[in-house]
Design a protein around this motif. Structure first.
Motif, mmCIF file in Angstrom:
data_model
loop_
_atom_site.group_PDB
_atom_site.id
_atom_site.type_symbol
_atom_site.label_atom_id
_atom_site.label_comp_id
_atom_site.label_asym_id
_atom_site.label_seq_id
_atom_site.Cartn_x
_atom_site.Cartn_y
_atom_site.Cartn_z
ATOM 1 N N LEU A 165 0.809 -1.203 0.000
ATOM 2 C CA LEU A 165 0.000 0.000 0.000
ATOM 3 C C LEU A 165 0.849 1.262 0.000
ATOM 4 O O LEU A 165 0.502 2.249 -0.620
ATOM 5 N N VAL A 166 1.973 1.221 0.681
ATOM 6 C CA VAL A 166 2.828 2.396 0.739
ATOM 7 C C VAL A 166 3.422 2.701 -0.622
ATOM 8 O O VAL A 166 3.630 3.843 -0.996
ATOM 9 N N GLN A 167 3.673 1.665 -1.437
ATOM 10 C CA GLN A 167 4.263 1.871 -2.752
ATOM 11 C C GLN A 167 3.299 2.584 -3.695
ATOM 12 O O GLN A 167 3.710 3.285 -4.596
ATOM 13 N N SER A 168 2.015 2.409 -3.468
ATOM 14 C CA SER A 168 1.020 3.022 -4.359
ATOM 15 C C SER A 168 -0.060 3.663 -3.529
ATOM 16 O O SER A 168 -0.944 3.005 -3.019
ATOM 17 N N VAL A 169 0.058 4.995 -3.366
ATOM 18 C CA VAL A 169 -0.903 5.701 -2.531
ATOM 19 C C VAL A 169 -2.309 5.593 -3.098
ATOM 20 O O VAL A 169 -3.290 5.556 -2.372
ATOM 21 N N SER A 170 -2.438 5.529 -4.428
ATOM 22 C CA SER A 170 -3.769 5.453 -5.037
ATOM 23 C C SER A 170 -4.505 4.192 -4.642
ATOM 24 O O SER A 170 -5.727 4.146 -4.654
ATOM 25 N N SER A 171 -3.760 3.153 -4.261
ATOM 26 C CA SER A 171 -4.423 1.906 -3.879
ATOM 27 C C SER A 171 -5.179 2.044 -2.573
ATOM 28 O O SER A 171 -5.994 1.214 -2.245
ATOM 29 N N PHE A 172 -4.894 3.125 -1.824
ATOM 30 C CA PHE A 172 -5.641 3.354 -0.587
ATOM 31 C C PHE A 172 -7.140 3.466 -0.889
ATOM 32 O O PHE A 172 -7.986 3.118 -0.084
ATOM 33 N N TYR A 173 -7.466 3.986 -2.055
ATOM 34 C CA TYR A 173 -8.854 4.304 -2.372
ATOM 35 C C TYR A 173 -9.500 3.263 -3.267
ATOM 36 O O TYR A 173 -10.622 3.449 -3.728
ATOM 37 N N TYR A 174 -8.790 2.186 -3.529
ATOM 38 C CA TYR A 174 -9.355 1.152 -4.385
ATOM 39 C C TYR A 174 -10.392 0.333 -3.637
ATOM 40 O O TYR A 174 -11.427 -0.009 -4.180
ATOM 41 N N TYR A 175 -10.115 0.033 -2.408
ATOM 42 C CA TYR A 175 -11.030 -0.786 -1.602
ATOM 43 C C TYR A 175 -12.090 0.109 -0.975
ATOM 44 O O TYR A 175 -11.774 1.099 -0.309
ATOM 45 N N ASN A 176 -13.355 -0.222 -1.179
ATOM 46 C CA ASN A 176 -14.464 0.550 -0.609
ATOM 47 C C ASN A 176 -15.082 -0.237 0.537
ATOM 48 O O ASN A 176 -15.840 -1.184 0.310
ATOM 49 N N PRO A 177 -14.786 0.130 1.799
ATOM 50 C CA PRO A 177 -15.310 -0.643 2.933
ATOM 51 C C PRO A 177 -16.825 -0.589 3.059
ATOM 52 O O PRO A 177 -17.433 -1.514 3.586
ATOM 53 N N TYR A 178 -17.447 0.488 2.557
ATOM 54 C CA TYR A 178 -18.902 0.598 2.659
ATOM 55 C C TYR A 178 -19.608 -0.500 1.858
ATOM 56 O O TYR A 178 -20.680 -0.968 2.238
ATOM 57 N N GLU A 179 -19.004 -0.895 0.740
ATOM 58 C CA GLU A 179 -19.612 -1.943 -0.076
ATOM 59 C C GLU A 179 -19.523 -3.313 0.590
ATOM 60 O O GLU A 179 -20.330 -4.201 0.301
ATOM 61 N N LYS A 180 -18.560 -3.484 1.464
ATOM 62 C CA LYS A 180 -18.349 -4.780 2.119
ATOM 63 C C LYS A 180 -19.034 -4.883 3.473
ATOM 64 O O LYS A 180 -19.134 -5.966 4.036
ATOM 65 N N ARG A 181 -19.501 -3.756 3.992
ATOM 66 C CA ARG A 181 -20.043 -3.747 5.360
ATOM 67 C C ARG A 181 -21.419 -4.399 5.406
ATOM 68 O O ARG A 181 -22.274 -4.142 4.554
ATOM 69 N N THR A 182 -21.620 -5.240 6.401
ATOM 70 C CA THR A 182 -22.930 -5.867 6.628
ATOM 71 C C THR A 182 -23.342 -5.640 8.078
ATOM 72 O O THR A 182 -22.533 -5.792 8.993
ATOM 73 N N VAL A 183 -24.592 -5.252 8.255
ATOM 74 C CA VAL A 183 -25.152 -5.037 9.590
ATOM 75 C C VAL A 183 -26.402 -5.891 9.711
ATOM 76 O O VAL A 183 -27.253 -5.892 8.812
ATOM 77 N N GLU A 184 -26.511 -6.612 10.806
ATOM 78 C CA GLU A 184 -27.613 -7.564 10.952
ATOM 79 C C GLU A 184 -28.971 -6.869 10.923
ATOM 80 O O GLU A 184 -29.887 -7.303 10.236
ATOM 81 N N VAL A 185 -29.110 -5.789 11.687
ATOM 82 C CA VAL A 185 -30.361 -5.017 11.695
ATOM 83 C C VAL A 185 -29.983 -3.548 11.510
ATOM 84 O O VAL A 185 -29.808 -2.812 12.480
ATOM 85 N N PRO A 186 -29.833 -3.088 10.242
ATOM 86 C CA PRO A 186 -29.292 -1.741 9.991
ATOM 87 C C PRO A 186 -30.297 -0.622 10.245
ATOM 88 O O PRO A 186 -31.519 -0.829 10.268
ATOM 89 N N LEU A 187 -29.745 0.591 10.411
ATOM 90 C CA LEU A 187 -30.552 1.797 10.568
ATOM 91 C C LEU A 187 -30.662 2.497 9.225
ATOM 92 O O LEU A 187 -29.675 2.623 8.500
ATOM 93 N N ASN A 188 -31.855 2.963 8.880
ATOM 94 C CA ASN A 188 -31.963 3.823 7.711
ATOM 95 C C ASN A 188 -31.581 5.250 8.118
ATOM 96 O O ASN A 188 -31.284 5.516 9.280
ATOM 97 N N ASN A 189 -31.579 6.177 7.159
ATOM 98 C CA ASN A 189 -31.120 7.537 7.456
ATOM 99 C C ASN A 189 -31.988 8.231 8.497
ATOM 100 O O ASN A 189 -31.489 8.987 9.336
#
Length: 455
Positions: A15-39
């Motif tokens: 990751l240090v070799q390529s700073v742009s790779s910091f933004y490749y992974y989107n944690p929001y797309e991977k997040r799962t919540v059992e009983v989520p809150l809407n806005n």
């Protein structure tokens, strides 16, 4: 936490070799919540996080600062605190990107940040994560103690009018027993109805209080516009308690179905913050204008005790604060079970362990509330302690370390910003906590003398 540390070391060289790779992974797309809150759920929960005993203490904060100083400092304080919350959540999200995990807690983010920082701080990573957990738990613990004291004091005033004058500690015991079934609710989503009811009760009580605040107002010129600088420590402690609750705010974000809607100019957080700031400043100015230097730690203690309207106000607001306790205690349970992998393979055993921890937490907050029922000092201590550590120092440290390899921008402005926030946090924490502890020690000494005189 140990697994996160290992993953960090494995992923860091690439990751240090390529700073742009910091933004490749989107944690929001991977997040799962059992009983989520809407806005909407998140917005209601955010209001519930902050609007409570703090807004009722704002008139006392304005008394320490003066009207003009209090209004300007409240706006400035809220801007700084909100900016730090944005900084904190952005830093936590960046930690997720660096090690490719969908979600981290605040203590985990601190540990990861230390491991991404200079070599000289790597050895402190584990200890820093544990210390952050302790600070987070202690902050929520103090907040829950304040809630119990507030509810007990207001119900005692009603009880004293209709029944015998019982010791306040009996009311604290009663509050803890009544709180038990609500605090055993284990899902944040299922607390939303309680939060909605609590908000309705609180705002109904606030509207009714205006009956007393607008009645018999003195001349505005009779109130101080500015106060000596020596009193500002108390103002900042109470105001910070009234305007933010970082632990609960993070829990709300982590349980959202669309966490990307939390930040941003018109995000859920900013919309809630605007509503919270307006409510607190307006209420604080009106309370101080009406009662002046006689204003109490909670404005509900200033209104008459023998009128039906005042008793309705105290009943509704105390009930609203009573229903706020489960949400703030939920943060502690999250820290224990999520941050330190306190997992039990058997589902029934896990439920049993969680219930036992909840019972212990409720018992301990009740004991502290009974021993130190000084509402103003507890409010000041909790506000100063939480703001200095969670709102200022931790976000700055996380941002400082995760940008160590990527750089701090032109003229190193990010580094300068982080250092300024850390210095402000240290100074405010030392001064605010020292003033509050002094008051608590004096109050405890008075309690001991009272017990000895009646023994």
């Amino acid at each position: 936490m140990a697994n996160l540390a290992q993953e960090t070391h494995q992923n860091l060289p690439t990751l240090v070799q390529s700073v742009s790779s910091f933004y490749y992974y989107n944690p929001y797309e991977k997040r799962t919540v059992e009983v989520p809150l809407n806005n909407f759920d998140a917005f209601i929960s955010l209001l519930k996080c902050v609007i409570g005993t703090g807004i009722l203490a704002m008139p006392l904060a304005i008394r320490y600062s003066g009207i003009v100083s209090g209004m300007l400092l409240s706006v400035l304080l809220m801007i700084v605190l909100t900016y730090c919350i944005h900084l904190l959540i952005s830093g936590m999200t960046e930690c997720c990107r660096r090690i490719h995990v969908p979600q981290v807690s605040m203590p985990q983010a601190v540990q990861i940040a230390y491991e991404l920082g200079p070599n000289c701080v790597h050895c402190f990573a584990r200890a820093a994560g544990i210390l952050t957990s302790c600070v987070l738990v202690m902050g929520q613990f103090g907040l829950c103690c304040v809630y119990i004291v507030f509810v007990a004091k207001n119900f005692k005033e009603i009880g004293d009018f209709y029944y015998k004058d019982y010791n306040e500690r009996y009311y604290i015991l009663g509050v803890c027993l009544l709180q038990l079934p609500f605090f055993l609710i284990r899902r944040l989503k299922y607390l939303v109805p309680l939060n909605l009811i609590s908000n309705i009760l609180l705002y109904a009580g606030f509207l009714c209080i205006m009956y007393y605040l607008f009645r018999g107002l003195p001349k505005f010129s009779e109130r101080a516009m500015f106060k000596p600088h020596s009193d500002l420590a108390m103002f900042f402690g109470i105001a910070s308690f009234s305007l933010t609750a970082v632990g609960s705010m993070l829990v709300v974000e982590s349980n959202m179905a669309h966490p990307q809607s939390y930040l941003g100019l018109c995000g859920v957080l900013n919309m809630a913050v605007f509503f919270i700031l307006f409510s607190n400043v307006f209420f604080g100015i009106m309370g101080y204008w009406r009662y002046g230097e006689q204003v109490e730690a909670s404005i509900t203690l200033n209104i008459p005790q023998n009128e039906m309207v005042s008793q309705f106000i105290k009943m509704t607001i105390a009930s609203g604060i009573f229903l706020s306790y489960p949400l703030n205690g939920y943060v502690v349970i999250t820290v224990i079970f999520s941050d330190y992998d306190l997992e039990v393979t058997n589902k029934r055993s896990r439920i049993f362990v969680e219930i036992a921890i909840r019972l212990c937490f409720l018992l301990l907050t009740g004991i502290v509330a009974a021993v130190v029922p000084n509402l103003a000092a507890l409010t000041e201590l909790e506000g100063a302690f939480s703001l200095s550590n969670l709102n200022l120092i931790c976000p700055a440290l996380i941002d400082m370390f995760i940008n160590y390899e990527a750089g701090y921008g032109r003229l190193r402005w990010k580094l300068i910003r982080d250092i300024v926030l850390i210095i402000i946090g240290i100074i405010f924490g030392i001064v605010g906590c020292a003033v509050a502890v002094q008051q608590l020690v004096e109050d405890f000494g008075g309690t001991v003398e009272h017990i000895q005189s009646h023994s």
